[in-house]
Design a protein around this motif. Structure first.
Motif, PDB file in Angstrom:
ATOM      1  N   ILE A 175       1.065  -1.117   0.129  1.00 38.29           N
ATOM      2  CA  ILE A 175       0.039   0.276   0.080  1.00 38.29           C
ATOM      3  C   ILE A 175       0.934   1.132  -0.038  1.00 38.29           C
ATOM      4  O   ILE A 175       0.696   2.088  -0.545  1.00 38.29           O
ATOM      5  CB  ILE A 175      -0.807   0.246   1.239  1.00 38.29           C
ATOM      6  N   LYS A 176       2.124   1.242   0.777  1.00 37.96           N
ATOM      7  CA  LYS A 176       2.864   2.317   0.671  1.00 37.96           C
ATOM      8  C   LYS A 176       3.476   2.520  -0.460  1.00 37.96           C
ATOM      9  O   LYS A 176       4.173   3.934  -0.766  1.00 37.96           O
ATOM     10  CB  LYS A 176       3.910   2.203   2.029  1.00 37.96           C
ATOM     11  N   GLU A 177       3.694   1.595  -1.227  1.00 37.66           N
ATOM     12  CA  GLU A 177       4.428   1.733  -2.591  1.00 37.66           C
ATOM     13  C   GLU A 177       3.562   2.630  -3.445  1.00 37.66           C
ATOM     14  O   GLU A 177       3.886   3.567  -4.318  1.00 37.66           O
ATOM     15  CB  GLU A 177       4.477   0.548  -3.544  1.00 37.66           C
ATOM     16  N   LYS A 178       2.135   2.718  -3.187  1.00 37.72           N
ATOM     17  CA  LYS A 178       1.171   3.421  -3.948  1.00 37.72           C
ATOM     18  C   LYS A 178       0.946   4.903  -3.425  1.00 37.72           C
ATOM     19  O   LYS A 178       0.725   5.833  -4.019  1.00 37.72           O
ATOM     20  CB  LYS A 178      -0.160   2.748  -3.941  1.00 37.72           C
ATOM     21  N   TYR A 179       0.779   4.822  -1.870  1.00 34.05           N
ATOM     22  CA  TYR A 179       0.308   5.976  -1.213  1.00 34.05           C
ATOM     23  C   TYR A 179       1.094   6.442  -0.077  1.00 34.05           C
ATOM     24  O   TYR A 179       1.804   5.586   0.534  1.00 34.05           O
ATOM     25  CB  TYR A 179      -1.013   5.942  -0.653  1.00 34.05           C
ATOM     26  N   SER A 180       1.387   7.579   0.244  1.00 34.06           N
ATOM     27  CA  SER A 180       2.001   8.145   1.476  1.00 34.06           C
ATOM     28  C   SER A 180       1.382   8.152   2.553  1.00 34.06           C
ATOM     29  O   SER A 180      -0.163   7.767   2.450  1.00 34.06           O
ATOM     30  CB  SER A 180       2.579   9.480   1.258  1.00 34.06           C
ATOM     31  N   LEU A 181       1.948   7.915   3.850  1.00 33.88           N
ATOM     32  CA  LEU A 181       1.257   8.146   5.096  1.00 33.88           C
ATOM     33  C   LEU A 181       0.137   9.034   5.064  1.00 33.88           C
ATOM     34  O   LEU A 181      -1.098   8.523   5.536  1.00 33.88           O
ATOM     35  CB  LEU A 181       2.039   7.971   6.175  1.00 33.88           C
ATOM     36  N   LEU A 182       0.387  10.353   4.859  1.00 38.75           N
ATOM     37  CA  LEU A 182      -0.557  10.983   4.760  1.00 38.75           C
ATOM     38  C   LEU A 182      -1.611  11.074   3.619  1.00 38.75           C
ATOM     39  O   LEU A 182      -2.949  11.374   3.998  1.00 38.75           O
ATOM     40  CB  LEU A 182      -0.113  12.514   4.642  1.00 38.75           C
ATOM     41  N   GLU A 183      -1.246  10.371   2.351  1.00 34.57           N
ATOM     42  CA  GLU A 183      -2.173  10.271   1.565  1.00 34.57           C
ATOM     43  C   GLU A 183      -3.237   9.093   2.045  1.00 34.57           C
ATOM     44  O   GLU A 183      -4.537   9.232   1.907  1.00 34.57           O
ATOM     45  CB  GLU A 183      -1.762   9.599   0.218  1.00 34.57           C
ATOM     46  N   ILE A 184      -2.785   8.188   3.103  1.00 32.64           N
ATOM     47  CA  ILE A 184      -3.677   6.932   3.512  1.00 32.64           C
ATOM     48  C   ILE A 184      -4.739   7.588   4.466  1.00 32.64           C
ATOM     49  O   ILE A 184      -5.762   7.307   4.520  1.00 32.64           O
ATOM     50  CB  ILE A 184      -2.837   5.945   3.942  1.00 32.64           C
ATOM     51  N   CYS A 185      -4.069   8.508   5.346  1.00 34.64           N
ATOM     52  CA  CYS A 185      -4.909   9.199   6.508  1.00 34.64           C
ATOM     53  C   CYS A 185      -6.233   9.745   5.732  1.00 34.64           C
ATOM     54  O   CYS A 185      -7.053   9.925   6.276  1.00 34.64           O
ATOM     55  CB  CYS A 185      -4.084   9.825   7.349  1.00 34.64           C
ATOM     56  N   LYS A 186      -6.066  10.583   4.785  1.00 35.88           N
ATOM     57  CA  LYS A 186      -6.938  11.236   3.992  1.00 35.88           C
ATOM     58  C   LYS A 186      -8.106  10.364   3.100  1.00 35.88           C
ATOM     59  O   LYS A 186      -8.971  10.703   2.638  1.00 35.88           O
ATOM     60  CB  LYS A 186      -6.344  12.127   3.136  1.00 35.88           C
ATOM     61  N   GLN A 187      -7.857   9.062   3.216  1.00 30.47           N
ATOM     62  CA  GLN A 187      -8.986   8.140   2.681  1.00 30.47           C
ATOM     63  C   GLN A 187      -9.313   7.378   3.610  1.00 30.47           C
ATOM     64  O   GLN A 187      -8.758   6.129   4.023  1.00 30.47           O
ATOM     65  CB  GLN A 187      -8.131   7.312   1.657  1.00 30.47           C
ATOM     66  N   PRO A 188     -10.535   7.605   4.278  1.00 30.19           N
ATOM     67  CA  PRO A 188     -10.938   6.787   5.497  1.00 30.19           C
ATOM     68  C   PRO A 188     -11.135   5.084   5.099  1.00 30.19           C
ATOM     69  O   PRO A 188     -11.023   4.609   6.111  1.00 30.19           O
ATOM     70  CB  PRO A 188     -12.500   7.586   5.730  1.00 30.19           C
ATOM     71  N   GLU A 189     -11.717   4.943   4.125  1.00 29.57           N
ATOM     72  CA  GLU A 189     -11.928   3.380   3.947  1.00 29.57           C
ATOM     73  C   GLU A 189     -10.432   2.702   3.927  1.00 29.57           C
ATOM     74  O   GLU A 189     -10.449   1.700   4.529  1.00 29.57           O
ATOM     75  CB  GLU A 189     -12.689   3.243   2.493  1.00 29.57           C
ATOM     76  N   LEU A 190      -9.365   3.449   3.447  1.00 30.28           N
ATOM     77  CA  LEU A 190      -8.117   2.633   3.237  1.00 30.28           C
ATOM     78  C   LEU A 190      -7.647   2.808   4.516  1.00 30.28           C
ATOM     79  O   LEU A 190      -6.943   1.913   5.130  1.00 30.28           O
ATOM     80  CB  LEU A 190      -7.250   3.685   2.340  1.00 30.28           C
ATOM     81  N   ALA A 191      -7.722   4.038   5.608  1.00 34.99           N
ATOM     82  CA  ALA A 191      -7.003   4.252   6.748  1.00 34.99           C
ATOM     83  C   ALA A 191      -7.577   3.080   7.651  1.00 34.99           C
ATOM     84  O   ALA A 191      -6.987   2.586   8.618  1.00 34.99           O
ATOM     85  CB  ALA A 191      -7.039   5.468   7.254  1.00 34.99           C
ATOM     86  N   ALA A 192      -9.057   2.928   7.690  1.00 36.86           N
ATOM     87  CA  ALA A 192      -9.764   1.821   8.573  1.00 36.86           C
ATOM     88  C   ALA A 192      -9.178   0.347   7.930  1.00 36.86           C
ATOM     89  O   ALA A 192      -8.972  -0.584   8.901  1.00 36.86           O
ATOM     90  CB  ALA A 192     -11.176   2.002   8.188  1.00 36.86           C
ATOM     91  N   GLU A 193      -8.947   0.226   6.668  1.00 39.82           N
ATOM     92  CA  GLU A 193      -8.785  -0.985   6.347  1.00 39.82           C
ATOM     93  C   GLU A 193      -7.247  -1.305   6.797  1.00 39.82           C
ATOM     94  O   GLU A 193      -6.908  -2.547   7.530  1.00 39.82           O
ATOM     95  CB  GLU A 193      -8.545  -1.299   4.724  1.00 39.82           C
TER      96      GLU A 193
END
Length: 357
Positions: free
Chosen positions: A37-55
């Protein structure tokens, strides 16, 4: 599966059938799926996507079998709402583009707008409240630890600029502590209002201070945070970070339910320094996870034996997981903590009942 509330009960010093366990940074780079997942998104980008952050938050629950989830987020997230411009830089950490160095810098900080600026964090919490069958722990960075990043501009080993401001401009320092304390209180209250079942205040670097300096420059703000949130029934954890054993006797007035210990102080000694006021959490040295499983289990058993000697114990590490940790070993360790502690608690209860009458 019924709701697992062992973590909540242990936080309140109630009886449990086995020791609950969760790990700081349990949603992180030791997990190959997270690395993808981190290859695709940064930490802050994950945080801004609630469904992904929840997963990402739920992944360790499925893979490790831990007794609590810790929200996938970062202690720096709320500072964006008070006027701080920062990035999380790979292999560095938080880098502040407008660091705090003067009274004018502190004066420009604005009150936090949790709903307006951090609605994605609250939405993640709401999703997890519906999905999880274990308690969700949310968290915030404590004012000293946040201030150390804001003043230094990036992670530091000696906190030179931080201490310089603290010693040279105490009025400015206390104003900064006031504003960061306000930020933390509003942020954590919003977490609980949206479904958080407990929170942890991370003060990762406050162990850099002497007890006298902690008492003078930091403790009043920590006391205020927990006092102003004391109306909330959810368990409240204060983790004073690494090398903080000398600060434990200073915490008697803090209205926390649980104090996190690092590995330099035993569970038994930590309880003594805290005068038995709170439950305790900890405190395996994360680097022990590099050892053979038999060694890991030996260290864990010693911690568990001390932990179950009194009510109110949660197994954790003395600091966060590191990327080199093994997912397989963590799953084995979690299972060992559960089985070993369940057997040990049952034996203690049997001995106790045998002595009655």
């Amino acid at each position: 599966m019924s709701y697992n509330d062992r973590f909540i009960r242990a936080s309140r010093k109630e009886q449990v059938d086995r020791v609950p366990v969760w790990y700081m940074r349990q949603a992180g780079r030791y997990d190959p799926d997270y690395r993808k997942i981190k290859e695709k998104y940064s930490l802050l980008e994950i945080c801004k996507q609630p469904e992904l952050a929840a997963e990402v938050t739920m992944m360790p629950i499925r893979k490790l079998g831990v007794d609590a989830a810790i929200l996938y987020s970062d202690i720096m997230n709320p500072v964006a709402s008070i006027g701080i411009d920062f990035d999380i830089v790979a292999n560095v950490g938080p880098v502040i583009h407008n660091p705090i160095r003067s009274a004018a810098d502190v004066a420009r900080l604005t009150p936090i707008d949790v709903e307006g600026d951090l609605g994605h964090v609250l939405e993640t919490i709401r999703i997890l409240d519906k999905e999880l069958e274990v308690p969700l722990i949310t968290f915030a960075g404590a004012p000293f630890t946040i201030a150390s990043y804001l003043i230094e501009g990036r992670p530091s080993k000696n906190y030179l600029r931080t201490k310089e401001l603290m010693y040279s401009e105490p009025a400015v320092w206390h104003e900064l502590m006031q504003k960061l304390g306000d930020m933390v209180i509003a942020y954590l209250r919003a977490h609980i209002a949206n479904g958080g079942k407990a929170f942890q205040l991370f003060d990762s670097w406050v162990g850099a201070l002497s007890p006298a300096d902690f008492r003078k420059f930091v403790l009043p703000t920590i006391e205020r945070i927990f006092a102003e949130l004391s109306d909330l029934p959810q368990p409240k954890i204060y983790f004073p970070g690494v090398s903080s054993g000398e600060l434990l006797p200073e915490l008697h007035s803090v209205q926390a339910d649980v104090i996190g210990l690092d590995w330099r102080v035993s569970i038994q000694e930590g309880r003594r320094r805290l005068a038995g006021r709170t439950a305790v959490q900890g405190n395996l040295d994360p680097t022990i996870l590099t050892a053979p499983m038999s060694v890991i289990e030996s260290y864990a058993a010693e911690i568990i034996d001390q932990g179950i000697s009194e009510p109110g114990f949660i197994f954790n590490l003395g600091h966060g997981l590191f990327p080199e940790a093994s997912l397989e070993k963590l799953a084995e360790l979690t299972a060992f903590i559960h089985t070993y502690s369940e057997r040990a608690i049952a034996e203690r209860n049997k001995e106790g009942s045998g002595n009655v009458g």
